[in-house]
Design an enzyme around this catalytic site. Structure first.
Site, short mmCIF file in Angstrom:
data_model
loop_
_atom_site.label_atom_id
_atom_site.label_comp_id
_atom_site.label_asym_id
_atom_site.label_seq_id
_atom_site.Cartn_x
_atom_site.Cartn_y
_atom_site.Cartn_z
N SER A 1 -16.04 -22.06 87.77
CA SER A 1 -17.23 -21.44 87.16
C SER A 1 -16.87 -20.03 86.69
CB SER A 1 -18.38 -21.41 88.17
OG SER A 1 -19.57 -21.01 87.52
N ASN A 2 -17.86 -19.18 86.48
CA ASN A 2 -17.58 -17.80 86.09
C ASN A 2 -18.58 -16.87 86.76
OD1 ASN A 2 -19.98 -17.58 84.31
ND2 ASN A 2 -18.89 -19.17 83.16
N PHE A 3 -18.45 -15.57 86.50
CA PHE A 3 -19.23 -14.58 87.25
C PHE A 3 -20.63 -14.34 86.68
CE2 PHE A 3 -14.85 -13.04 88.32
CZ PHE A 3 -14.93 -13.30 89.67
N ALA B 1 -23.10 -18.47 79.92
CA ALA B 1 -21.64 -18.37 79.93
C ALA B 1 -21.11 -19.77 80.20
CB ALA B 1 -21.20 -17.40 81.02
#
Ligand code: CTP
Length: 460
Positions: free
Chosen positions: A271-273, A338
């Protein structure tokens, strides 16, 4: 103000001159009040006044161009524009009038647009002057002489109020309240300027002011300035509210937010932040103005805003599915999510066991949702993408805007010290199809959301 007096302003043309006194902050409020009373207002402003109030604010409140530059070519199409403007009005007022402008006007030094216009005002049009400056400047003999000179020309002097000044001193010099000014204008319009009696009253008042003791203020509070700034801020907000309500009231807005999660196995993921805060902030602001808002969100630690339709997704595929089955119903689509660029070709159906060997994951690209919307959106739909680049941000954003057929791209300014993810603050650049760039300085994500909506409302 009594109703009869107020009626005197109906359909009257008022020329307002604004000079470089701190009280210039109050002038948009004055313009608004005059317009509320039915007057039309045109503004001419000195270069110094622009340190305190912008021509753009005044143009948007007055709904007329603001004259600020004597040699501005755009004002020259009627020839001798300052003469036209001077003859246009039913009454002219300089409020606030600084010590410098008093001096220039009393001595006929027309070295800026304001004095040039005011010197061209025909004799039969009343001129009101509202001096506003610090007490000591007000009391200075030259200032007093200039006031007397202007009185002797037949102008009406609206004496300043006594009170706390921006310097922290207290004494005469404050620009009177907006309702005192409008009242004075209405009186002059009703009765003209009876130079004799007006001057006797005004002289008395001016003498009283000059002779009143000058007290230093123990706390240097810039009360008047703060009050005016506050009112100006409220007024700007109400102008923005009107503009956004007008544009968005029949618009449906789809916003995506947050990260996507691409499973490796039932307990692990890529995943991402992204915190989702930017997309949620846009949804929060948009729901105030839009006909309908749909928020499609990845898993985040935020509560969905009230009165917003909501779909929660996990992966890029689910996001794609939710967006594709809804986008046709929406006028504006803002892709703030995102989205992972890659997902596992074959996620493990069971938890992958630890082993001593390296593990290779076979990653395949996710569907480019934004790109696919760009290739099929209809001509009335507005499509907006976000970009986060670590290098050549603007050039890459331009390429993305063209390639994905976007109407607007919002580029997050990223550097190692600027924490975009999870922060309540952000700094962005908006780029439209004509590559017009607007830089929004570091501010709260809700403030940035308002700027984004304002930009959308003004897209060509
Ligand atoms: N986006 C999308 N679908 C994807 C990836 C991204 O719709 N599979 C959208 C995002 O929501 C965002 C925009 O595309 O609005 C830009 O995302 P970004 O990751 O910066 O750009 P990419 O198009 O993925 O290009 P690159 O990563 O090569 O810069």
């Amino acid at each position: 103000m009594n109703i009869n007096l107020q009626n005197n302003l109906k359909n009257k043309k008022i020329l307002l001159g604004i000079t470089g006194s701190i009280a210039a902050y109050k002038s948009p409020l004055l313009v608004r009040e005059l317009i509320k009373m039915g007057a039309e207002v045109k503004v001419v402003i000195t270069p110094s006044a622009q340190h305190f109030v912008t021509p753009i604010t005044l143009a948007s409140v007055s709904k007329n161009n603001v004259v600020s530059d004597m040699f501005d070519l755009s004002g020259q199409n009627e020839g001798a524009w300052h003469i036209h403007l001077a003859h246009w009005c039913d009454l002219a007022i300089i409020a606030p009038c600084s010590a410098t402008t008093l001096g220039k006007f009393a001595n006929g030094i027309a070295d800026n647009a304001l004095i040039a216009v005011f010197m061209a005002i025909p004799k039969n049009i009343p001129i009101v002057i509202a001096p506003a400056m610090d007490t000591t400047m007000f009391e200075f003999p030259a200032t007093q002489n200039n006031i007397q000179t202007l009185q002797s020309f037949g102008f009406s002097i609206l004496p300043p109020d006594s009170g706390e000044l921006a310097s922290g001193l207290t004494g005469p010099g404050r620009l009177p309240d907006v309702n005192v000014i409008t009242n004075h204008i209405a009186q002059v319009l009703a009765n003209g300027i009876d130079i004799h009696s007006v001057n006797i009253n005004q002289n008395e008042r001016l003498n009283q002011l000059i002779n009143s003791p000058l007290e230093p203020l123990d706390q240097a509070v810039e009360k008047g300035k703060f009050q005016a700034e506050l009112e100006l801020e409220q007024m700007k907000n109400s102008l923005i509210d009107n503009e956004l309500s007008k544009y968005f009231k029949d618009k449906k807005v789809l916003i995506t937010a947050g990260p996507t999660i691409e499973r490796i196995d039932p307990v692990r993921y890529i995943s991402n932040f992204s915190s989702g805060k930017m997309g949620y902030a846009i949804a929060e602001v948009a729901k105030k103005y839009a006909k309908e808002v749909l928020l499609v969100s990845g898993k985040v630690n935020l509560n969905p805003p009230d009165k917003v339709k909501f779909i929660e997704i996990e992966s890029a595929d689910e996001l794609n599915q939710a967006v594709q089955s809804n986008y046709e119903d929406y006028d504006i689509i803002i892709m703030a999510a995102a989205v992972a660029d890659y997902k596992l070709a074959n996620p493990f159906p069971q938890k992958h066991k630890h082993s001593e060997n390296n593990l290779q994951l076979d990653l395949v690209p996710t569907v480019d949702i934004l790109g696919s919307l760009g290739s099929k959106k209809n001509e009335n739909q507005i499509l907006i993408g976000f970009a986060l680049e670590t290098e050549n941000a603007i050039d890459n954003a331009k390429l993305k805007l063209k390639k994905k057929n976007l109407d607007l791209i919002i580029t997050n300014i990223y550097d190692d010290n600027n924490q975009v993810f999870g922060s309540d603050l952000n700094e962005v650049v908006l780029l439209d199809k004509s590559f017009n760039e607007s830089h929004i300085e570091k501010s709260s994500k809700s403030k940035i959301s308002i700027e984004i909506l304002k930009k959308i409302a003004n897209l060509k």
